[in-house]
Scaffold this active site. Structure first.
Site, short mmCIF file in Angstrom:
data_model
loop_
_atom_site.label_atom_id
_atom_site.label_comp_id
_atom_site.label_asym_id
_atom_site.label_seq_id
_atom_site.Cartn_x
_atom_site.Cartn_y
_atom_site.Cartn_z
CB THR A 193 -0.94 -0.03 1.23
OG1 THR A 193 -1.60 -1.30 1.24
CG2 THR A 193 -1.97 1.06 1.17
CG HIS B 175 -5.39 13.26 2.55
ND1 HIS B 175 -4.48 12.25 2.43
CD2 HIS B 175 -6.32 13.06 1.59
CE1 HIS B 175 -4.84 11.46 1.44
NE2 HIS B 175 -5.95 11.93 0.90
NE ARG C 216 -8.21 4.21 -0.77
CZ ARG C 216 -8.70 4.06 -1.99
NH1 ARG C 216 -9.26 2.91 -2.34
NH2 ARG C 216 -8.64 5.03 -2.87
CB SER D 54 -7.23 7.19 2.34
OG SER D 54 -7.21 8.58 2.16
CB CYS E 154 16.46 6.55 -16.15
SG CYS E 154 14.74 7.08 -16.31
CB CYS F 45 11.84 9.16 -19.17
SG CYS F 45 11.73 8.17 -20.66
CB CYS G 120 10.56 5.18 -22.61
SG CYS G 120 11.95 4.52 -21.68
#
Lengths: 448, 584
Positions: free
Chosen positions: B138, B147, B412, B439, B505, B507, B542
């Site tokens: 998770t 939040h 979750r 969450s 890498c 990207c 990619c």
């Protein structure tokens, strides 16, 4: 600490497009620098060990690395001779920006990093983008399931097999009948991998006909048309895939799902021009090609200012099926970039362009270039693709301002096979607002 | 009487084959339903009726396997020679006979935060993780949002831990050397009626103690987010909402804990407890049994199973799967704040319902969805979920599903009361639960860790003298992140170590040096996915098409294994299954 290298022309990318562009720029007197992110020149051709390259250009069938070497050797020779051509290998372009020169012109500055040269900037009046393309991935074609090992793009599988000597698996399903997918089906078969089949969502193959014949039919590998892979099973390593028939819109038909046991899924589901650098410099992309809009010399077309010297060529412009055309577009761009840089250096005003949009009408996927600069005169090469197979062939008419610029008859037209036309720019009438490509049935045309 | 009424209600909702009984203050549901849906309805029906918790043992005929699902370790089922990466082999028992003050079960963000919190004291702590790395479940499968605390139901533990966690993350991220920012969150009003809800929104935010809120007019909204679609009527703005990389955060917490003395034991599947009287004496694992003074249950989706080992299952978990989609990094140019719409917010009772979340790396993340499905570790995505996500994409004119790089699912762990369980066991004297952390678990993790550490130390203190770890170093030596450096700083670094100049890498612009660092770090990255979680190599557009062979080479050379032994995610996930004729 940050060193600076100045050139007339900077070429980003040392694959077939970039090599041609750099050679042609250097031949036209420009001090030229190539920035290549890998340690060797040649781009993707390095891993394309199959033959069939160079038929148009050299009249012989070469393997990918052989084709690349014909250009790379010349580059190496030129660099060893003097200062006209330089290569920066293993160099990555971190960022690109514009700089105003003393005379008011534009210069492009690339911030680069490499293992051997450290951080450096390279600058030039002309910039040639030969950045190639990348492959679409499983998630981009909305294949569902978990994310196990054993899912490869065809290019990655090709690299593992041809460069690293590794076998991706023992029983493979191939999704997509693009050229690399077909070639990998054969390559894996020859390495003793059981190739369960090639699946194609469309009702006809996406690759060249010769590849369907030589890679599948010759080896008895089944091609399943109007069928796609909808899900991957397995959480650590692929255990199997679900395949399903699709309707005419490509939507899987409920109830047609079938489980296919395999440990490998190879995807050949399309290529996307790599234009992040172009976009970062403010170039807009043509939604049809996903490459920048250019004129017949590959020069960016949207510049209102006459002093922009960005050129684009090869697969960054649109995805080609033959490397020969990639080299051709590189050559055009390289030459034009050299002349542009020379004019700027000598303070010669850049002639005003007369950009006339090229419109590919119904029946076409796209046409490149998107603009013809009428002021240039001479010949201009147009590439196009049709959007559906016309087994009975057809006639392509290039028209402008009511006049026919060119008419060409084709025995067969297929989307996977890009076609090439050469038009006489002088035949475009003065004051024309558009050059259009029209497709007509065979009977209506009389050939050239 | 209460129980009888509950039984009646249950039968009405879920059929005649279900029953309920009380067990030590909790309500236990038993029997059978045809559908998963009916089982869910029963669980929800029994919640919040004055019991300590709901244990839903109803078996749904359409997914009977879910009732007996057991955790599987990374080594489970891995044959010899299939271990890969030169990792531990099954059959070794390095933990046998050892003894620890505290054992934390579970290497997610909560377990790692607790372990780090405990490392501030001079006690011996072991963290058990069954996978090849921390943050495999998770904690790496969420949207990375910290939040603000507005969405949580007032008065719940969730609300309190969320608001406090939101405050703690900022200084904590600094200590850990990871990125944290507060783009703030916008709840869009799509009608005048919605806009009229402002006082209700404000009152809820006030009740939860949220750090600030504002009313935005339509004009302000347009100015802040020009690409919001449609006819909007302003927004409710929550400036404290933050974002973080959840997997980098978890790895950083684990590394900091390890650097301060915690033993992180990967590939270690806990399988049970040995008890004497009302105490747990030993933890059983597939790598040996060891003695322990206190156990912390931070086992995520398995926390109820772990509680059961101590005969303390007063709650059970159900799984709410969430799918997120990541858009190409260019998407980040078109949105600055976290964004959601109330109609979408209320689409599901038990979740915010997702939205568009900028990530610290500059992408926009779409999601998450919320679907109640069986399977504690089933992460297969489905077309229906993608359709759900497309509604969110429609909020921003500039975004489209064709920008998707990838999508992934997480699960979750939810209690039926939909609140966290953070408390010492009442059955055994030396077990602390941090369970039901759904969450906003990521946001709450630092606050949960503080409290759980306190509870743990209280128990430990009855038998052991606890002194502060004076050697505790809060600041982690953060890995080099070239992308963030100025050109000059970067030049110096590359001059010193040329590997930082070789970009592997393309990207995400990650160098060979950074990948080597990740493998050499205290908590070594040993697979492609573990490298991804630390330095993002292979996470870009990619998606590893170009860099996979390079990263494999680096892993092989650092770990001293053959190229063909390198895995994607630990045992059983080798990239290549053999060699070609030429090579062999």
């Amino acid at each position: 600490m940050v060193s600076r290298k100045d050139y007339d022309v900077l070429v980003v990318g040392g694959g077939p497009a970039g090599l041609s562009a750099a050679l042609s720029a250097a031949e036209n007197g420009a001090r030229t620098g190539i920035i290549e992110r890998e340690d060797r020149l040649g781009g993707i051709l390095k891993q394309c060990v199959h033959d069939g390259f160079g038929l148009v250009r050299f009249g012989e069938q070469l393997a990918g690395p052989e084709y690349a070497r014909r250009f790379a050797d010349r580059v190496v020779e030129a660099t060893s001779k003097g200062t006209v051509l330089a290569t920066h290998l293993g160099a990555f372009v971190h960022a690109a920006r514009r700089e105003t020169c003393g005379d008011g012109g534009v210069r492009y500055v690339l911030e680069c990093v490499s293992r051997d040269e450290g951080v450096f900037v390279a600058a030039a009046r002309s910039l040639v983008l030969a950045t190639g393309c990348r492959e679409r991935t499983d998630r981009q074609v909305f294949i569902h399931g978990e994310r196990p090992a054993g899912v490869f793009t065809a290019g990655l599988a090709q690299h593992l097999v041809n460069i690293e000597g590794l076998l991706p698996g023992h029983r493979a399903v191939i999704l997509g009948s693009g050229d690399i997918g077909l070639i990998m089906a054969r390559r894996l078969f020859l390495e003793g991998v059981e190739v369960e089949g090639v699946y194609e969502i469309k009702s006809e193959p996406s690759g060249l006909s010769r590849n369907v014949r030589q890679c599948l039919e010759d080896f008895g590998i089944p091609l399943n048309l109007s069928t796609t892979v909808t899900a991957v099973h397995g959480d650590r390593r692929v255990q199997g895939v679900t395949v399903a028939s699709v309707d005419r819109r490509g939507t899987p038909i409920p109830g047609s799902e079938r489980y296919v046991e395999c440990d490998t899924l190879v995807l050949s589901v399309g290529l996307i021009p790599e234009n992040e650098l172009a976009v970062s410099l403010g170039l807009a992309l043509d939604p049809a090609t996903r490459g920048p809009r250019v004129d017949q010399e590959g020069r960016m077309a949207e510049a209102e200012r006459a002093d922009e010297g960005i050129f684009v060529c090869g697969n960054a412009l649109h995805v080609n099926d033959l490397v020969d055309y990639v080299s051709e577009s590189g050559e055009q761009a390289g030459r034009a970039a050299a002349l542009f840089a020379a004019a700027r250096r000598e303070g010669v005003p850049i002639p005003e362009r007369e950009l006339i949009p090229v419109k590919a009408g119904s029946g076409f996927l796209y046409a490149v270039p998107q603009f013809i600069d009428r002021a240039r005169g001479g010949k201009a090469v147009l590439y196009f693709r049709v959007n559906a197979t016309r087994a009975e062939g057809g006639v392509v008419r290039v028209a402008s301002g009511g006049a026919t610029v060119l008419k060409k008859r084709y025995a067969v037209l297929r989307p996977p096979e890009m076609e090439r036309l050469e038009i006489d720019v002088a035949a475009v009438p003065e004051g024309a607002t558009q050059i259009s490509l029209e497709l007509a049935d065979k009977g209506e045309g009389d050939g050239r | 009487m209460k129980l009888e009424k509950l039984r009646e209600g249950l039968r009405r909702i879920a059929g005649r084959d279900v029953d309920a009984r009380e067990d030590r203050g909790a309500i236990v549901l038993e029997g059978e339903t045809d559908t998963w849906e009916a089982r869910l309805a029963a669980g929800y029906f029994a919640a919040n009726r004055g019991y300590r918790g709901v244990v839903n043992d109803i078996v749904a005929a359409e997914a009977p396997w879910a009732a007996t699902e057991q955790p599987r370790g990374a080594l489970t089922g891995a044959g010899n020679g299939d271990v890969g990466n030169g990792d531990v082999a099954s059959g070794e028992h390095p933990l046998e006979g050892l003894s620890f003050d505290v054992a934390v079960v579970g290497g997610g963000v909560v377990g790692c935060a607790i372990a780090r919190e405990l490392s501030k004291w001079r006690i011996s702590v072991i963290l058990l993780e069954k996978e090849e790395d921390v943050a495999c479940h998770t904690s790496s499968r969420n949207d990375g949002m910290i939040h603000d605390g507005f969405a949580a139901k007032p008065g719940t533990r969730k609300a309190a831990y969320n608001v406090r966690g939101n405050r703690l993350w900022e200084p904590l991220a600094r200590e850990l050397g990871i990125e944290f920012s507060r783009p703030g969150s916008i709840v869009i009003y799509e009608s005048r009626a919605h806009a009229a809800l402002y006082p209700a929104f404000a009152s809820r935010a006030a009740k939860n103690g949220v750090d600030g809120w504002e009313y935005w007019s339509a004009r302000r909204l347009r100015a802040e987010e020009p690409w919001v679609t449609g006819d909007q009527h302003g927004a409710f703005f929550l400036p404290s909402a933050g974002i973080i990389s959840p997997y980098k955060a978890t790895v950083a917490l684990a590394e900091s804990a390890a650097a301060n003395g915690v033993r992180i034991s990967l590939f270690t599947l806990a399988t049970g407890f040995e008890r004497e009287g009302n105490r747990i004496t030993h933890v059983r694992t597939d790598r040996g049994n060891f003695s322990v003074k206190v156990v912390v249950n931070a086992a995520g989706n398995w926390a109820d199973v772990v509680a059961g080992w101590a005969d303390d299952r007063f709650f059970s978990l159900h799984q709410r799967r969430g799918t997120d989609m990541i858009l190409d990094v260019q998407s980040g140019d078109f949105q600055r704040h976290i964004m959601a719409k109330p109609s979408l917010l209320q689409a599901r009772t038990h979740t915010k319902g997702g939205g568009l979340v900028p990530t610290v790396e500059g992408n926009i993340l779409v999601g998450p969805t919320a679907n109640e499905l069986p399977g504690r570790e089933l992460y297969a995505t489905s077309p229906a979920e993608i359709r759900q996500l497309e509604r969110h994409i429609g909020l921003n004119l500039k975004l489209s599903p064709s920008m998707a790089i990838t999508y992934f699912a997480g699960v979750r762990p939810c209690t039926w009361e939909e609140d966290f369980v953070i408390e010492p066991s009442r059955r055994v004297a030396n077990l602390v639960h941090a369970a039901g952390i759904q969450s906003p678990g990521l946001a709450s993790a630092p606050a949960i860790a503080e409290d759980v550490a306190k509870m743990t130390l209280d128990i430990l203190g009855t038998s052991t003298r606890i002194v502060p770890n004076t050697a505790f170093r809060p600041f982690r030596e953060a890995p080099v992140d070239l992308r963030r450096l100025s050109l000059e700083e970067r030049a110096k670094l590359v001059a010193r170590r040329p590997e930082y100049g070789r970009i592997v890498c393309r990207c995400e612009e990650v160098s060979e040096g950074e990948i080597r660092d990740a493998v050499r770090a205290p908590l070594s990255a040993r697979s492609l996915d573990a490298v991804k979680r630390r330095v993002r190599a292979g996470m870009g557009r990619c998606h590893g098409g170009f860099c996979t062979p390079r990263v494999m080479e680096i892993l092989a050379s650092e770990l001293g294994v053959e190229l063909s032994e390198v895995t994607k995610k630990g045992p059983g996930s080798r990239i290549a299954l053999g060699e070609t004729k030429r090579r062999a």
